[in-house]
Design an enzyme around this catalytic site. Sequence first.
Site, PDB file in Angstrom:
ATOM      1  N   CYS A 115       0.115   5.603   0.587  1.00  8.48           N
ATOM      2  CA  CYS A 115      -0.899   6.549   1.052  1.00  8.48           C
ATOM      3  C   CYS A 115      -0.312   7.958   0.949  1.00  8.48           C
ATOM      4  O   CYS A 115       0.790   8.203   1.447  1.00  8.48           O
ATOM      5  CB  CYS A 115      -1.300   6.227   2.487  1.00  8.48           C
ATOM      6  N   ARG A 157       0.829  -1.203   0.000  1.00  9.10           N
ATOM      7  CA  ARG A 157       0.000   0.000   0.000  1.00  9.10           C
ATOM      8  C   ARG A 157       0.860   1.249   0.000  1.00  9.10           C
ATOM      9  O   ARG A 157       1.936   1.288   0.590  1.00  9.10           O
ATOM     10  CB  ARG A 157      -0.888  -0.005   1.237  1.00  9.10           C
TER      11      ARG A 157
END
Length: 124
Positions: A104, A102
């Site tokens: 972000c 991930r």
Amino acid sequence: MHTRIHSNKAPAALGPYSQGIRTTNRLYISGQLGVDTATGTMPEEFAEQAALVMKNIGFILDEAGFEFKDIVKTTIFLSSMNDFNVINEIYGAYFTEHKPARSCFEVGRLPKDAKVEIEVIAEK
């Protein structure tokens, strides 16, 4: 070869792009906003938007024959990093054992002045 994926349960694309594209064993889901498909509106509250984003991703995954456990990479765009803990809580409910890679980021602005947008890559 690739196939365009469209779920009527998820919000329609806002421009000249697809909700998702499936190749033989991979699915690319375009950034999803927290739009409630039933009403066409986006709530003001960050947590409500984030919950709808994850729900809309689920609709597209399902349409393509994928599941959350098939997700290998996500990218989260936030209008404010002050919401980082909240997104982790909501997002984390979908990824208890399986944890995809991930990224972000806080960004200057999102379409429709959304507070969160998430894009996904899944693979079988």
